[in-house]
Design a protein around this motif. Structure first.
Motif: not given
Lengths: 289, 752
Positions: B467-479
């Motif tokens: 789970v990573s937080v982008a520079e603008d605070g949105t989120i990417t989940v990778v599985t």
């Protein structure tokens, strides 16, 4: 690599010329059987002669008191001809049981006949209706009863270089009615395990004056069963007559066991469907008296 | 269900649009056969026309000489492997068998078995080249049916196959791979004292999973051995490890990129094409695509086993089950492995029965090697057991649901393998079914009503998530878990719930094998549970980092910071949103805010389902129409209720197909006669009523949101529910599936 050629003749004579010039050619109408067979490796024509582009081979027209259906007419086009639907609802319904709507927008009456599947839905209905087909070839034109065309699975009585131009249906007799029913394990998108077409005429007194019963998927070809029709003539299509008719239909069956059903079940269904189709045809005839 | 006691979730339990939806409805989604690589060649596979034949020699010289052909491979191009067993998720497979299934070496074991493959500049050239390959076959007698394959004089497929699990090791090879026995108590005495006994033989045909997307892949091998594979499957890591093992390659040399999957249902948990494509690509140095035709899918990819089940089940006069004796035989196809353990385990798992003996046989024959299919092994044996229970209910004059309630397992009861049952909710499901208006609705003439229950253990297994937080605070989940049932949506929802963010602020992707840690196949109904657990753990780690960053900004202790509504909160401070914290990540020594979690949970919980079915049997055509259908299931917690209902409906529909019309048909020559959707009769939409669903939510305490896994339990009851309905409508017990109209006609005719 061998590559088939594709031809789209503009006229019947051009099509006949192409057929003569390409001995390994096959006529392409809707392609819903032929293309599938080619892709599966079961057919490898040297040329495709597409007849959809020939004026007069597509569409329904009046022919005297009766109807002429161009060989390349897609099944769904029949539904748009109100007079044909009123005269031969069994034929129109049979043609519109084939495949899916998408398939029927392509699949043609001539193709269903020439593919010569014993289970072709439109064929028993056409036979019951007394349809003929107009054949053109190097020797000119000839007219053949639909019942005489299928010779066995995948085989029809066309000579090299011949093609079907149109199917002809007579005018509906006064007091006439027809119907076609088939049995499939699913509700649609399936091939008939058995099929039955019935066309009959009721006299003013309510007695049956003529009847034709045809069966599909119970023999190598669609069958006209004169004994079944005869069992209805002179009756009011009552239960006893229907029972005799169904028994005659079943007696004519020569089915096989295969992936689509057992021979025992097919014979059973031939009787059930012929009886049900006869009742629908009787109701229609009564409304046409 | 509107469970007022449910925690006040903001995202979990809602029904947002799936993130992959737009791609799919606009046709942009790249499924297996859609992928193309630059300079790609087109492959084709030559398949045996014989169900059983020794391959004396293969001459590929003419094919190789055809202009446009760039590579030809046969079984001789595969490395010789020691037979070794490796973990394959819910089932295990013998890697040598999988290699031999990808391409025959000395024997073709079924019609459609691959014997050679070609890569060429066009598909047409590749197919023409196949016709130039001369295979010298010695045709051998074949055997298809289970009992025929078990007969002493049956043609033997494998000289090296000696039955395991017998009291003494046999001295001759046979087609029986394994006997498995599970027993307790004194079955014969208990049956002798039973007030009602149902007994008989029940059979089911091999069925195909019926995914719309055929198997497809592209492989590209570089001169240094580094290899890329693009494929749709239920597990990119499964493709990577199987391909590496089969071809003797280091796992790290292979990178597998998952493509969008068009249905798998268990059938895409093994490899067919990938090792072949890699060998072709290695020979020519160009990317090679292999795509099965529909015909190949039916003839060469995994059906679920057919079965023959003999059983006796007895109950006392009050309907308490006292004993069960079950002997089943599963058809494994060409290679062993027909889920006999799962079959045995699921056979009686719904009920308290003190005395039981379950004997299972794994039998090979000249059919495609069987593969997993939703709840592998369970539906056929449960069809037999639930049919027997229906007979007992009739004999004793009991309501079929009451009979099942009287015997239903409760949490803590001994489970099928002796371990206590977890939070099973069969009683809740049965009570909900009994209370449903369907159960008491009047039955029209010629209609019959059937009910059946089903158990599936579900699974946990290894999963990784970041789970990573982008520079603008949105989120990417990778599985690393391929999305076969809406899991990208449910992963995003669980992350959004933990992070206190709206669903749309979280996007989830399925990564390639080089971009995420190992994850087992999407199978065993494990993904929303196990991968979901990894996503929740990673999301919680991200929240901990966000709190720490806020604490540092404010100069207070981490513990003084709470996380609510997507923002850090502390007494006397203006909340700091994730957006504000993310914007400052670059100024923090910690840098980017991201977390990875790996899990291997064992605390999964079983799924239980109860289905009610009404059927009408035409008195003349004997055709069965499903008139009404209700699926009740304990789902633990529905993260995305629409997708859970979709799983329940899909399982019910596949089970209805299995019950009524699906099944492999072989001709006398041992060849598949119905290798296509025209004659392999899956239900079409107009065959079915709306499948009503009732979700029971008894949470799994071991999962942060109570998830249990929902994909497989719903295919376990339908065979029995439909058969019980048809049997009651027809007035005769239907014991053989599929219940096609000719079969129903024969059964009624036989009864007279």
């Amino acid at each position: 690599m061998t590559t088939a050629t594709y031809h789209a003749p503009a006229s019947l004579s051009e099509a006949l010329g192409l057929l003569a010039a390409h001995p390994g050619a096959q006529v392409l109408a809707g392609g819903t059987d032929l293309i599938v067979q080619v892709r599966a490796g079961r057919a490898a024509p040297s040329a495709f002669i597409d007849i959809k582009t020939i004026a007069g081979l597509t569409g329904v027209r009046r022919s005297g008191e009766g109807f002429a259906i161009g060989a390349a007419t897609p099944c769904t086009a029949l539904l748009k001809d109100a007079a044909l639907c009123a005269a031969w609802p069994g034929v129109v319904e049979a043609a519109n049981l084939i495949g899916s709507v998408q398939v029927r927008n392509r699949a043609t009456m001539g193709g269903n006949l020439c593919n010569a599947s014993p289970a072709a839905d439109s064929v028993p209905a056409l036979i019951a209706a007394g349809a003929t087909c107009l054949i053109a070839g190097p020797q000119g034109e000839r007219e053949v009863a639909v019942t005489d065309l299928p010779q066995g699975p995948g085989r029809v009585a066309l000579q090299p270089g011949e093609l079907i131009v149109e199917l002809r249906l007579p005018a509906r007799p006064m007091g006439g009615g027809d119907a076609y029913l088939r049995g499939i394990p699913r509700s649609e998108m399936d091939i008939a395990v058995a099929g039955a077409g019935v066309a009959l005429v009721l006299g003013a007194d309510g007695l049956c004056t003529a009847a034709r019963v045809a069966l599909g998927a119970v023999a190598p070809t669609a069958l006209l069963v004169p004994e079944a029709g005869a069992a209805l003539v002179g009756t009011r299509i009552d239960d006893a007559a229907l029972t005799r008719m169904a028994a005659a239909a079943q007696a004519a069956c020569k089915p096989i066991d295969d992936k689509r059903g057992t021979a025992v079940y097919r014979i059973h269904m031939a009787g059930v469907l012929a009886r049900r189709a006869a009742l629908i045809a009787r109701d229609r005839a009564e409304n046409n008296a | 269900m509107n469970d007022m006691s449910a925690p006040p979730y903001k995202v979990v339990g809602t029904r947002p649009v799936r993130p992959d939806g737009v791609d799919k409805v606009t046709g942009k989604a790249v499924f297996g056969p859609d992928f193309a690589a630059s300079g790609m060649l087109h492959g084709a596979v030559l398949r045996s026309p014989h169900p059983h034949a020794r391959i004396r020699a293969i001459d590929t010289s003419k094919a190789a000489a055809l202009p446009g052909v760039r590579a030809v491979v046969t079984g001789a191009d595969f490395p010789t492997l020691e037979s070794l067993t490796m973990a394959l998720g819910e089932s295990s497979g013998d890697v040598l068998d999988i290699a031999r299934n990808c391409m025959a070496l000395d024997k073709a074991l079924y019609e459609g078995h691959a014997v050679a493959a070609v890569a060429a500049t066009s598909t047409l050239i590749a197919r023409e080249a196949l016709q130039l390959i001369a295979v010298d076959y010695e045709v051998l007698p074949h055997v298809i049916g289970i009992e025929e394959a078990m007969a002493a004089d049956a043609p033997v497929l494998h000289d090296t196959l000696f039955t395991k699990g017998l009291d003494a090791t046999p001295d001759k090879p046979s087609n029986v791979a394994t006997r498995f026995v599970m027993a307790n108590g004194d079955v014969e005495s208990a049956l002798a004292g039973a007030a009602a006994v149902a007994s008989g033989r029940f059979t089911t045909a091999p069925v195909h999973q019926g995914y719309i997307e055929p198997h497809a892949c592209v492989a590209s091998v570089n001169a240094d051995g580094q290899t890329q594979i693009w494929a749709s499957s239920q597990g990119a890591f499964m493709i990577r490890s199987l391909t590496a093992t089969i071809l003797g390659m280091p796992i790290s040399d292979i990178r597998v990129t998952p493509l969008e999957i068009g249905g798998g249902f268990g059938g895409k948990t093994t490899v067919y094409l990938e090792p072949v494509a890699v060998l072709l690509s290695r020979k020519c140095g160009l990317p090679v695509r292999l795509v099965m035709t529909r015909d190949e899918v039916f003839r060469a990819s995994g059906p679920a086993p057919g079965s023959v089940v003999d059983l006796r089940i007895g109950a006392d006069k009050d309907g308490k089950l006292v004993a069960a004796d079950i002997e089943f035989r599963n058809s494994a196809g060409a290679f062993p492995g027909s889920s006999v353990h799962a079959t045995a385990m699921c056979s009686l798992a719904c009920y308290r029965i003190a005395n039981f003996r379950v004997t299972g046989w794994d039998v090979v024959s000249n059919m495609p090697s069987s593969a997993a299919y939703r709840a592998p092994g369970a539906p056929p044996v449960v069809f037999a057991v639930e049919s027997a229970l229906d007979e007992i209910a009739m004999q004793l004059g009991l309501d079929p649901i009451d009979l099942r309630l009287r015997n239903a397992v409760r949490p803590g009861d001994p489970g099928p393998m002796g371990m206590p049952h977890g939070p099973v909710a069969l009683v809740e499901c049965l009570e909900a079914a009994k209370a449903h208006p369907h159960w008491t609705a009047p039955l029209a003439p010629r209609h019959g009503r059937g009910v059946a229950a089903g158990f599936w253990p579900n699974y946990g297994g290894q999963s990784t998530a970041t789970v990573s937080v982008a520079e603008d605070g949105t989120i990417t989940v990778v599985t690393g878990s391929p999305d076969i049932g809406g899991s990208r949506a449910s992963m995003a929802m669980m992350a959004a719930e933990v992070l206190g963010l709206p669903y749309e602020a979280v996007r989830c992707i399925v990564a390639d094998t080089a971009s995420i840690g190992f994850s087992m196949v999407t199978g065993g109904s494990r993904t929303t549970f196990a991968t979901g657990k990894a996503v929740v753990e990673a999301s919680e780690a991200v929240v901990a980092t966000l709190r720490a960053r806020a604490a540092a900004i404010w100069g207070i202790e981490d513990d003084a910071v709470t996380w609510q509504g997507g923002a850090a909160q502390a007494a006397g401070q203006e909340p700091l949103t994730i957006k504000a914290i993310a914007a400052k990540a670059g100024q923090s020594a910690g840098g980017t805010i991201a977390a990875e979690a790996t899990v291997n949970p064992l605390d999964y919980a079983a799924g239980l389902a109860v289905h009610i079915c009404d059927t009408e049997v035409d008195p003349e055509t004997r055709q069965v129409r499903v008139a009404r259908y209700t699926a009740v299931q304990d789902v633990g917690r529905a993260i995305h209720p629409s997708y859970v209902e979709g799983q329940m409906q899909g399982g019910a529909v596949q089970g209805i197909g299995w019950a009524l019309n699906e099944g492999y048909v072989h001709d006398a020559g041992g060849r598949v006669a119905n290798a296509g959707f025209l004659d392999y009769r899956m239900p079409v939409a107009s065959d079915l009523p709306m499948i009503d669903t009732v979700m029971i939510e008894v949470p799994n305490p071991a999962h942060p949101f109570g998830v249990k896994g929902v994909g497989e339990a719903p295919i376990v009851p339908p065979l029995g529910a439909v058969a019980n309905a048809v049997s009651r409508a027809a007035g005769v017990r239907l014991r053989d599936l599929p219940m096609s109209p000719d079969r129903v006609h024969a059964a009624i005719a036989a009864k007279g």
